[in-house]
Enzyme design. Structure first.
Site, PDB file in Angstrom:
ATOM      1  N   GLY A  38       0.805  -1.220   0.000  1.00  0.00           N
ATOM      2  CA  GLY A  38       0.000   0.000   0.000  1.00  0.00           C
ATOM      3  C   GLY A  38       0.834   1.264   0.000  1.00  0.00           C
ATOM      4  O   GLY A  38       0.565   2.205  -0.746  1.00  0.00           O
ATOM      5  N   ASP A  59      10.479  -7.178  -1.713  1.00  0.00           N
ATOM      6  CA  ASP A  59       9.197  -7.697  -1.227  1.00  0.00           C
ATOM      7  C   ASP A  59       9.140  -9.157  -1.630  1.00  0.00           C
ATOM      8  O   ASP A  59       9.623  -9.509  -2.705  1.00  0.00           O
ATOM      9  CB  ASP A  59       8.031  -6.922  -1.872  1.00  0.00           C
ATOM     10  CG  ASP A  59       6.713  -7.125  -1.133  1.00  0.00           C
ATOM     11  OD1 ASP A  59       6.329  -8.286  -0.944  1.00  0.00           O
ATOM     12  OD2 ASP A  59       6.084  -6.123  -0.747  1.00  0.00           O
ATOM     13  N   ASN A  67      -5.507  -7.080  -2.136  1.00  0.00           N
ATOM     14  CA  ASN A  67      -4.520  -5.984  -2.165  1.00  0.00           C
ATOM     15  C   ASN A  67      -4.995  -4.840  -3.049  1.00  0.00           C
ATOM     16  O   ASN A  67      -4.564  -3.695  -2.897  1.00  0.00           O
ATOM     17  CB  ASN A  67      -3.181  -6.442  -2.772  1.00  0.00           C
ATOM     18  CG  ASN A  67      -2.452  -7.488  -1.944  1.00  0.00           C
ATOM     19  OD1 ASN A  67      -1.752  -8.310  -2.490  1.00  0.00           O
ATOM     20  ND2 ASN A  67      -2.617  -7.453  -0.633  1.00  0.00           N
ATOM     21  N   LYS A  83       4.976  -9.179  -6.555  1.00  0.00           N
ATOM     22  CA  LYS A  83       4.835  -7.714  -6.580  1.00  0.00           C
ATOM     23  C   LYS A  83       6.062  -7.030  -7.169  1.00  0.00           C
ATOM     24  O   LYS A  83       5.949  -6.092  -7.946  1.00  0.00           O
ATOM     25  CB  LYS A  83       4.589  -7.181  -5.158  1.00  0.00           C
ATOM     26  CG  LYS A  83       3.227  -7.563  -4.620  1.00  0.00           C
ATOM     27  CD  LYS A  83       2.983  -7.001  -3.227  1.00  0.00           C
ATOM     28  CE  LYS A  83       1.610  -7.457  -2.743  1.00  0.00           C
ATOM     29  NZ  LYS A  83       1.319  -7.013  -1.382  1.00  0.00           N
ATOM     30  N   ASP A 127       5.011  -4.147   6.400  1.00  0.00           N
ATOM     31  CA  ASP A 127       3.757  -4.385   7.104  1.00  0.00           C
ATOM     32  C   ASP A 127       3.955  -5.149   8.408  1.00  0.00           C
ATOM     33  O   ASP A 127       3.039  -5.779   8.898  1.00  0.00           O
ATOM     34  CB  ASP A 127       2.773  -5.136   6.190  1.00  0.00           C
ATOM     35  CG  ASP A 127       3.302  -6.516   5.805  1.00  0.00           C
ATOM     36  OD1 ASP A 127       4.445  -6.852   6.218  1.00  0.00           O
ATOM     37  OD2 ASP A 127       2.590  -7.245   5.105  1.00  0.00           O
ATOM     38  N   ASN A 128       5.183  -5.107   8.955  1.00  0.00           N
ATOM     39  CA  ASN A 128       5.382  -5.834  10.220  1.00  0.00           C
ATOM     40  C   ASN A 128       6.505  -5.183  11.029  1.00  0.00           C
ATOM     41  O   ASN A 128       7.377  -4.518  10.475  1.00  0.00           O
ATOM     42  CB  ASN A 128       5.679  -7.304   9.948  1.00  0.00           C
ATOM     43  CG  ASN A 128       6.983  -7.493   9.202  1.00  0.00           C
ATOM     44  OD1 ASN A 128       8.044  -7.590   9.818  1.00  0.00           O
ATOM     45  ND2 ASN A 128       6.934  -7.495   7.870  1.00  0.00           N
ATOM     46  N   CYS A 187      -2.672  -4.640   8.543  1.00  0.00           N
ATOM     47  CA  CYS A 187      -3.813  -4.318   7.668  1.00  0.00           C
ATOM     48  C   CYS A 187      -4.778  -5.484   7.521  1.00  0.00           C
ATOM     49  O   CYS A 187      -5.990  -5.293   7.440  1.00  0.00           O
ATOM     50  CB  CYS A 187      -3.334  -3.908   6.283  1.00  0.00           C
ATOM     51  SG  CYS A 187      -2.449  -2.363   6.287  1.00  0.00           S
ATOM     52  N   CYS A 330      -4.298 -19.019   9.608  1.00  0.00           N
ATOM     53  CA  CYS A 330      -4.970 -17.734   9.446  1.00  0.00           C
ATOM     54  C   CYS A 330      -4.285 -17.007   8.300  1.00  0.00           C
ATOM     55  O   CYS A 330      -3.658 -17.642   7.450  1.00  0.00           O
ATOM     56  CB  CYS A 330      -4.963 -16.914  10.735  1.00  0.00           C
ATOM     57  SG  CYS A 330      -3.345 -16.292  11.175  1.00  0.00           S
TER      58      CYS A 330
END
Lengths: 374, 77
Positions: A38, A59, A67, A83, A127-128, A187, A330
């Site tokens: 993002g 990435d 996404n 990506k 993202d982490n 996210c 998950c």
């Protein structure tokens, strides 16, 4: 500078503060963008358009349908592709004079020093928390500035860290947040308004350009926050934090020895984790029940036989499982690790209970790779 | 004496408000303790504390009309 560059970059070069000098600095600059999600999409698009000389993209993720509402560099035709590869391909068409360095891997403390050393400045759009602390510590050790941006739901944060100033390096991420939280939503779990990373990523790209060209007042020793619901911007001064500084590895050897995944307890649970390969082996040997603990509306769906009970219902609704082995799944492997704890309370040692490391994202990657080799 | 509290991200979720006033809180440690007693989940959350737009790393005395901000880190990208 070539003749066509004067035309391509005309509208920024005619800005008196920017000029030919600013453009020259951009053309000479090497920027590493960590995360092509993002935040990474707008950062990559604007830096490419502005004429940064060399851009690194790192990435390890593939493009998922969920996404696309916010990662606007990608289209529906790009689903299930890496990506980095799709981004580099599109960005080359946007500006063929930019040199791209593609790293289709996860940034870890093993590769961070080598990769970051090759660039002048880093844009953190990961993202982490593990990656955020790896970037911070590596940049401090290598004396590289980085622009940090992060989002959650309707809010974002941006800051320029570790930039060399006449009074020494500016503050870094550990001055603001000395140690990672044990758990915070990303996210996938918290949700995010699609346009938010567009706004925050654009602010991040703007800071990168300001740092490279030396114009304006970058967010040095300051944090900018934005709330998309009420349009409020808030800026705060950050000061050196001794407690945070002590937690930065003293040298590269100490950095390589740190276990950032465990430190950030983001996705590593060695006692219960199994990989997708290990799951496949297990399924050859015995009956395994796959338990998806995501919310009912979360995608993608697991194609094999499985049970689905959202984590929040698991305590009150233990699954009727006949198999002796359960593998909880998950999105990323964080909630499923919680589920394993609950299941162990329910079944004790009567069943073998595992967590699928990296969640459905790892599974997708496994299937994608298998399909490519087929 | 009255201070204003601004909350961000997960902290706003936990205390169920993005801004509120508190009376007679003498310093930031007392303010944190007060909120953590009332909202135990806050204890498990890490957050930075700012007073009048300056991040503080130690206990700071609050004055009338001080603005305290509580900011958790975000991990999303």
């Amino acid at each position: 500078m070539q003749a066509q560059d004067y035309e391509r970059y005309n509208r920024q070069m005619i800005l008196p503060q920017f000029g030919e000098e600013g453009q020259h600095k951009l053309l000479q600059a090497k920027v590493l963008v960590v995360g092509a999600g993002g935040l990474g999409c707008p950062v990559l698009q604007y830096l490419t358009a502005a004429g940064v000389g060399e851009i690194g993209i790192i990435d390890d993720d593939i493009i998922s349908l969920s996404n696309l509402h916010r990662q606007v560099l990608y289209t529906t035709d790009d689903l299930n592709k890496y990506k980095t590869e799709v981004a580099a391909d599109k960005l080359k068409r946007l500006n063929p004079s930019v040199t791209f360095h593609v790293f289709t891997e996860r940034l870890t403390n093993s590769n961070a020093i080598d990769i970051i050393s090759r660039f002048d400045i880093v844009a953190d759009g990961t993202d982490n928390f593990a990656a955020r602390y790896i970037i911070n510590d590596a940049c401090v050790l290598l004396q590289k500035p980085f622009v940090n941006a992060a989002i959650s739901r309707f809010e974002g944060q941006v800051a320029v860290f570790n930039l060399l100033t006449p009074s020494g390096p500016s503050v870094n991420y550990r001055d603001l947040f000395p140690a990672p939280p044990t758990h915070a939503l990303n996210c996938e779990e918290a949700g995010v308004l699609g346009v938010l990373p567009g706004i925050i990523g654009s602010l991040q790209a703007n800071e990168v350009i300001k740092v490279i060209t030396g114009i304006g007042q970058p967010l040095i020793n300051r944090l900018l926050t934005f709330n998309a619901l009420n349009n409020s911007f808030y800026q705060l001064d950050i000061i050196l934090n001794e407690e945070g500084r002590k937690l930065i590895p003293a040298n590269i050897a100490a950095f390589l020895d740190m276990d950032y995944e465990v430190l950030c307890s983001s996705s590593s649970h060695p006692e219960i984790d199994i990989t997708v390969d290990e799951l496949k082996e297990l399924q050859q040997k015995e009956k395994v029940t796959i338990l998806d603990v995501r919310e009912m509306n979360e995608v993608p769906t697991i194609e094999e036989d499985h049970l689905r009970i959202p984590l929040r219902l698991l305590k009150n609704k233990p699954p009727a499982v006949t198999a002796n082995t359960i593998v909880a799944v998950c999105h990323m492997g964080i909630r499923s690790a919680e589920a394993v704890k609950i299941l162990k309370e329910i079944y004790g040692s009567a069943k073998k209970i595992y967590n699928l490391k990296g969640g459905i994202l790892s599974w997708q990657k496994y299937l994608y790779k298998k399909q490519q080799h087929a | 004496m009255k201070v204003s509290v601004l909350t961000f991200g997960e902290v706003a979720d936990i205390v169920n408000a993005s801004s509120f006033d508190l009376k007679d809180v003498e310093d930031t440690d007392t303010l944190k303790q007060l909120l953590e007693d009332k909202f135990p989940r806050l204890k498990e959350t890490r957050y930075a504390v700012a007073v009048d737009k300056k991040i503080v790393n130690q206990n700071v005395t609050l004055e009338d009309a001080s603005i305290v901000a509580l900011l958790p880190p975000f991990s999303g990208g």
